[in-house]
Enzyme design. Structure first.
Site, PDB file in Angstrom:
ATOM      1  N   ALA A 152       5.304  -5.759  -4.871  1.00  0.00           N
ATOM      2  CA  ALA A 152       6.379  -5.731  -5.867  1.00  0.00           C
ATOM      3  C   ALA A 152       7.693  -5.955  -5.138  1.00  0.00           C
ATOM      4  O   ALA A 152       8.399  -5.017  -4.797  1.00  0.00           O
ATOM      5  CB  ALA A 152       6.396  -4.394  -6.596  1.00  0.00           C
ATOM      6  N   PHE A 154       6.147  -3.142   3.450  1.00  0.00           N
ATOM      7  CA  PHE A 154       7.424  -3.487   4.088  1.00  0.00           C
ATOM      8  C   PHE A 154       8.390  -2.352   3.794  1.00  0.00           C
ATOM      9  O   PHE A 154       9.024  -2.322   2.741  1.00  0.00           O
ATOM     10  CB  PHE A 154       7.939  -4.806   3.508  1.00  0.00           C
ATOM     11  CG  PHE A 154       8.929  -5.526   4.398  1.00  0.00           C
ATOM     12  CD1 PHE A 154       9.277  -5.044   5.645  1.00  0.00           C
ATOM     13  CD2 PHE A 154       9.512  -6.706   3.963  1.00  0.00           C
ATOM     14  CE1 PHE A 154      10.177  -5.720   6.458  1.00  0.00           C
ATOM     15  CE2 PHE A 154      10.417  -7.399   4.753  1.00  0.00           C
ATOM     16  CZ  PHE A 154      10.746  -6.912   6.017  1.00  0.00           C
ATOM     17  N   ALA A 187       0.797  -1.240   0.000  1.00  0.00           N
ATOM     18  CA  ALA A 187       0.000   0.000   0.000  1.00  0.00           C
ATOM     19  C   ALA A 187       0.824   1.282   0.000  1.00  0.00           C
ATOM     20  O   ALA A 187       0.248   2.361   0.073  1.00  0.00           O
ATOM     21  CB  ALA A 187      -0.900   0.016   1.244  1.00  0.00           C
ATOM     22  N   SER A 188       2.144   1.186  -0.075  1.00  0.00           N
ATOM     23  CA  SER A 188       2.953   2.365   0.255  1.00  0.00           C
ATOM     24  C   SER A 188       3.495   3.145  -0.936  1.00  0.00           C
ATOM     25  O   SER A 188       3.943   4.276  -0.774  1.00  0.00           O
ATOM     26  CB  SER A 188       4.118   1.950   1.157  1.00  0.00           C
ATOM     27  OG  SER A 188       4.833   0.878   0.571  1.00  0.00           O
ATOM     28  N   THR A 189       3.497   2.555  -2.112  1.00  0.00           N
ATOM     29  CA  THR A 189       4.012   3.243  -3.301  1.00  0.00           C
ATOM     30  C   THR A 189       3.181   2.845  -4.524  1.00  0.00           C
ATOM     31  O   THR A 189       2.403   1.893  -4.476  1.00  0.00           O
ATOM     32  CB  THR A 189       5.495   2.879  -3.585  1.00  0.00           C
ATOM     33  OG1 THR A 189       5.604   1.468  -3.799  1.00  0.00           O
ATOM     34  CG2 THR A 189       6.421   3.284  -2.448  1.00  0.00           C
ATOM     35  N   LYS A 230       3.432 -13.351 -14.418  1.00  0.00           N
ATOM     36  CA  LYS A 230       2.173 -12.649 -14.667  1.00  0.00           C
ATOM     37  C   LYS A 230       1.108 -13.611 -15.208  1.00  0.00           C
ATOM     38  O   LYS A 230      -0.072 -13.493 -14.875  1.00  0.00           O
ATOM     39  CB  LYS A 230       2.380 -11.487 -15.640  1.00  0.00           C
ATOM     40  CG  LYS A 230       3.294 -10.378 -15.113  1.00  0.00           C
ATOM     41  CD  LYS A 230       2.752  -9.722 -13.859  1.00  0.00           C
ATOM     42  CE  LYS A 230       3.577  -8.532 -13.418  1.00  0.00           C
ATOM     43  NZ  LYS A 230       3.153  -7.994 -12.115  1.00  0.00           N
ATOM     44  N   TYR A 265      10.097  -9.044 -21.275  1.00  0.00           N
ATOM     45  CA  TYR A 265       9.056  -8.870 -20.264  1.00  0.00           C
ATOM     46  C   TYR A 265       7.977  -9.943 -20.380  1.00  0.00           C
ATOM     47  O   TYR A 265       8.015 -10.951 -19.683  1.00  0.00           O
ATOM     48  CB  TYR A 265       8.446  -7.455 -20.323  1.00  0.00           C
ATOM     49  CG  TYR A 265       7.681  -7.145 -19.058  1.00  0.00           C
ATOM     50  CD1 TYR A 265       8.301  -6.507 -17.992  1.00  0.00           C
ATOM     51  CD2 TYR A 265       6.358  -7.545 -18.897  1.00  0.00           C
ATOM     52  CE1 TYR A 265       7.620  -6.267 -16.804  1.00  0.00           C
ATOM     53  CE2 TYR A 265       5.668  -7.314 -17.721  1.00  0.00           C
ATOM     54  CZ  TYR A 265       6.303  -6.674 -16.680  1.00  0.00           C
ATOM     55  OH  TYR A 265       5.629  -6.459 -15.505  1.00  0.00           O
ATOM     56  N   ALA A 284       4.736  -9.071   3.895  1.00  0.00           N
ATOM     57  CA  ALA A 284       3.380  -9.545   3.581  1.00  0.00           C
ATOM     58  C   ALA A 284       3.357 -11.007   3.150  1.00  0.00           C
ATOM     59  O   ALA A 284       2.301 -11.639   3.160  1.00  0.00           O
ATOM     60  CB  ALA A 284       2.762  -8.677   2.492  1.00  0.00           C
TER      61      ALA A 284
END
Length: 396
Positions: free
Chosen positions: A139, A73, A48-50, A243, A234, A111
């Protein structure tokens, strides 16, 4: 202390608390300017932080007046040493949410671990009862498996053959050729274990088993596809396999949520400047060309614009969520427009160290990169003495 950006390769070693606060406030103001969203009221954001996770938390709170729990984290500050930017982002978010009378609490830790899952379940049980939206936006390059204790590391490699193409050092603007050796089976397995859907499913199983998901609960994880230019390294490489696994997991989670009428989605988002994407060869050059075109067309979006559109125009319209033939939400639709991709492909052939300042938006790329760490925001006095020790209100 006076805080300046200190670079090491693709990482900035410092972050600016006032700049991160400004970043969060700017995103909040954008969401408020777009009007209310008839979205979820109790939201768990894992990662949730970036980036997209932070944008999801802001959109939920300030678009839908949601109570939010954020899991991340991040490195807290020490005297004379700045925190990681996600720490300052989260401190600013909580402060603004509380000022607005919104519930917001955060948990800092791994997490992937059973311990942090347990803490989160207990907090939901005590404070919210149930959640009706779970955003999964982790991520991390490393995962210690909670069952086996084995440490898995993801790698960014092509599969089958060596990949060679152009890339740019966004610090210097030098366009060079890069070659990446192919992955072996262990590389692929490790990357899928870290970045695939297993942990997402573990979270959803744990929430469901303890009756912490509301009737009709939705969960969304984020993915990327990208153009043929980047697919060898990718989408058809190790990350692409992860993915694929993440996207397949959405169907199995949806099956497990049938008893409560719940649904799992993967949202395919556009290419954006992140710490992770900056380290992927080819991607910075692609993004700098893409940004130039999308800005000229008036269709450029950052994280907050992407997530606002996802919530407003896809998830919470009151109608069935539109998906592609593989069940994915496509919010990368503007990036992948034929006319945009044709222009990128043409510029790619022309891209050199000499031509890039003219045909690409390297300055925009650099600015977005520094923004990630709280630098280069208007209205912030970067020459001022700044307190680096900022606490997150809900973390004691």
């Amino acid at each position: 202390m006076i805080i300046e950006p200190r670079m090491r390769g693709f990482i900035c070693l410092t972050s600016h608390p006032k700049g991160c606060e400004q970043n969060v406030k700017n995103q909040i103001e954008y969401i408020k300017s777009k009007g209310p969203i008839a979205g979820a009221k109790k939201v768990l954001v894992i990662g949730a932080s970036t980036g997209f996770g932070l944008a999801s938390r802001i959109t939920s709170a300030f678009g839908s007046d949601a109570a939010t729990i954020g899991v991340f984290f991040e490195k807290p500050p020490l005297e004379g040493k700045t925190a990681s930017p996600g720490w300052y982002n989260s401190a600013a978010f909580e402060s603004e949410a509380h000022k607005a009378g919104l519930y917001a609490k955060s948990i800092n830790g791994d997490a992937f671990s059973n311990e942090i899952k347990r803490q989160t379940l207990d907090l939901i049980k005590a404070d919210l009862g149930q959640v009706d939206l779970v955003i999964y936006s982790l991520a991390s390059p490393v995962r210690v498996h909670p069952t086996t204790g084995v440490t898995h590391r993801s790698v960014l490699k092509p599969i089958g053959q060596t990949f060679t193409n152009k890339t740019v050092d966004f610090h210097t603007g030098n366009v060079t050729e890069v070659s990446i050796a192919p992955a072996n089976e262990e590389d692929i397995e490790n990357t899928v274990t870290v970045m695939g859907g297993e942990d997402w499913a573990m979270w959803m199983d744990a929430l469901k088993d303890e009756n912490l998901l509301a009737e009709g609960a939705t969960t969304v994880a984020y993915s990327y596809i990208g153009p043929s230019l980047t697919e060898a390294v990718y989408r058809k490489g190790t990350i692409g396999r992860a993915k694929d696994h993440l996207e397949a997991t959405a169907f199995s989670i949806t099956d497990s949520l049938k008893t409560i009428g719940g649904k799992a989605y993967v949202s395919v988002n556009k290419a954006l400047v992140t710490q992770a994407s900056s380290a992927i060869p080819v991607i910075p050059l692609y993004i700098s060309l893409l940004y130039k075109i999308m800005k000229e067309e008036g269709i450029h979006e950052g994280c907050i614009e992407q997530i606002q559109r996802l919530f407003q125009d896809r998830l919470y319209t009151g109608e069935a969520v539109p998906t592609d033939d593989k069940g994915r939400i496509r919010i990368d639709d503007w990036e992948m427009r034929d006319d945009v991709q044709e222009k990128v492909a043409k510029l790619w052939l022309e891209a050199t160290t000499e031509t890039l300042p003219e045909i690409g938006d390297l300055a925009g790329y650099k600015n977005d990169f520094l923004n990630l760490f709280g630098f280069e925001f208007a209205g912030v006095d970067y020459k001022a003495d700044t307190n680096e020790v900022i606490n997150i209100e809900s973390i004691k």
